[in-house]
Design an enzyme around this catalytic site. Structure first.
Site, PDB file in Angstrom:
ATOM      1  N   GLN A  71      53.211  49.310  26.346  1.00  0.00           N
ATOM      2  CA  GLN A  71      52.069  48.486  27.262  1.00  0.00           C
ATOM      3  C   GLN A  71      52.882  47.488  28.241  1.00  0.00           C
ATOM      4  O   GLN A  71      53.919  46.684  27.704  1.00  0.00           O
ATOM      5  CB  GLN A  71      51.056  47.733  26.513  1.00  0.00           C
ATOM      6  N   LYS A  73      42.050  51.422  24.572  1.00  0.00           N
ATOM      7  CA  LYS A  73      42.776  52.702  24.198  1.00  0.00           C
ATOM      8  C   LYS A  73      42.815  53.051  22.745  1.00  0.00           C
ATOM      9  O   LYS A  73      42.540  54.380  22.673  1.00  0.00           O
ATOM     10  CB  LYS A  73      44.368  52.735  24.877  1.00  0.00           C
ATOM     11  N   ASP A 114      52.543  58.177  29.390  1.00  0.00           N
ATOM     12  CA  ASP A 114      52.480  57.163  30.421  1.00  0.00           C
ATOM     13  C   ASP A 114      52.666  57.883  31.779  1.00  0.00           C
ATOM     14  O   ASP A 114      52.587  57.605  32.786  1.00  0.00           O
ATOM     15  CB  ASP A 114      52.819  56.000  30.279  1.00  0.00           C
TER      16      ASP A 114
HETATM   17  N1  GUN Z   1      50.090  48.087  32.455  1.00  0.00           N
HETATM   18  C1  GUN Z   1      49.081  48.419  33.355  1.00  0.00           C
HETATM   19  N2  GUN Z   1      48.780  49.536  33.539  1.00  0.00           N
HETATM   20  C2  GUN Z   1      49.473  50.249  32.441  1.00  0.00           C
HETATM   21  C3  GUN Z   1      49.777  51.660  31.959  1.00  0.00           C
HETATM   22  O1  GUN Z   1      49.199  52.653  32.753  1.00  0.00           O
HETATM   23  N3  GUN Z   1      50.459  52.026  31.192  1.00  0.00           N
HETATM   24  C4  GUN Z   1      51.146  50.907  30.460  1.00  0.00           C
HETATM   25  N4  GUN Z   1      51.965  51.323  29.292  1.00  0.00           N
HETATM   26  N5  GUN Z   1      51.217  49.608  30.985  1.00  0.00           N
HETATM   27  C5  GUN Z   1      50.252  49.386  31.720  1.00  0.00           C
END
Ligand code: GUN
Length: 294
Positions: free
Chosen positions: A96, A52, A119
């Site tokens: 996350q 990211k 998100d």
């Molecule tokens: N863990 C697995 N996929 C995601 C996601 O799209 N966003 C976040 N914040 N955590 C994750």
């Protein structure tokens, strides 16, 4: 059979975002800014967050990574979220997941300001998604919609079977595919651990979205000839022959299912890159929304 190349499409979309970022910088003197909170040092989470941050650099965003120890208290994490909510320079941020067991994930998600929730996990954004109102869509489902749309895959009136009901993928995906929209307008079956006759359900699908997290679960005998197959799974399997020490496996037994599918996503290089680029699109939107409010 056509391979749905998420890697290639994500590069195209990143170029489109980079162009918009240049315009924003030129016109407003601002740079979109995404922050990520990473708690602990789970290997997969480390990889996702690193990708990211790298994508932010590629499209010209600013990024901030906030690292917290696995023993951080819920109060400390909430305080960090509060700081990001009130930081005018931050357009959007993510926490996350998964979080350590002593932290209540729901409480954390609900503490994020819906305007910065890139998100799309906050109940306000989930509610807007259900009602087809403008909102941030969760990145993986949003990426899958983009993959379907840009490859001109007709979903109208089709039977879509989603396997897995997580808040991050399966649940929102089932809602999005049922919405009166394009992509969407499907008849949707959401399968999960209590589903009886799972194989028969999957066999009826024109579109399969596998998001259960079990490597190579979907085999050719479960797939109708000509089905569109979207593989969300990405499990690390120990592999001494790889430098990293592991290889990645999807939820679909690719080689045999590919022979029956009309379209299929590979792992890696399918849904994964689309998830990251969708987060970039949400961040761009958050920066643009802020301009409208100011
Ligand atoms: N863990 C697995 N996929 C995601 C996601 O799209 N966003 C976040 N914040 N955590 C994750």
């Amino acid at each position: 059979m056509q391979v749905l190349d998420g890697k290639l499409l994500s590069l195209t979309i990143k170029q489109e975002i980079a162009q918009k970022v240049n315009e924003i910088k030129l016109n407003d003197g601002k740079t979109p800014h995404l922050a990520a909170i990473l708690v602990g040092n789970d290997g997969a989470s480390e990889t996702y967050v690193a990708s990211k941050v790298k994508s932010c650099q590629e499209v010209g965003f600013k990024s901030t990574l906030v690292r917290l120890g696995a023993d951080v208290t819920e109060q400390e994490l909430l305080a960090q979220i509060n700081m990001l909510n009130n930081d005018d320079d931050i357009d959007g941020f993510i926490v996350q997941l998964p979080l350590p067991r002593h932290i209540d994930e729901q409480k954390i998600v609900q503490a994020i300001s819906p305007d910065k929730d890139v998100d799309g996990f906050h109940p306000v954004n989930v509610g807007k998604m259900v009602q087809n109102l403008p909102s941030f869509l969760p990145a993986t489902p949003f990426g899958i919609l983009t993959l379907l749309k840009r490859n001109h895959i007709d979903t109208n009136g089709k039977h879509c079977v989603v396997i897995g009901r997580s808040n991050i993928v399966g649940m929102p995906m089932s809602i999005l595919m049922a919405r009166k929209d394009n992509p969407g307008n499907c008849t949707v079956t959401l399968c999960h651990s209590a589903t009886v006759n799972l194989k028969e359900e999957i066999l009826r699908a024109d579109i399969i979205i596998a998001a259960l997290g079990k490597p190579e679960f979907v085999t050719a005998d479960m797939v109708k000839e000509g089905a569109v197959v979207i593989d969300v799974g990405i499990t690390r399997i120990k592999d001494e022959s790889k430098k990293s020490g592991f290889s990645l496996k999807g939820d679909v037994k690719y080689d045999e299912v590919a022979k029956k599918a009309s379209f299929i996503t590979p792992v890696p290089g399918g849904v994964g890159p689309m998830t990251v680029v969708s987060l970039m699109l949400n961040t761009l939107k958050a920066a643009e929304n802020k301009k409208i409010v100011q």
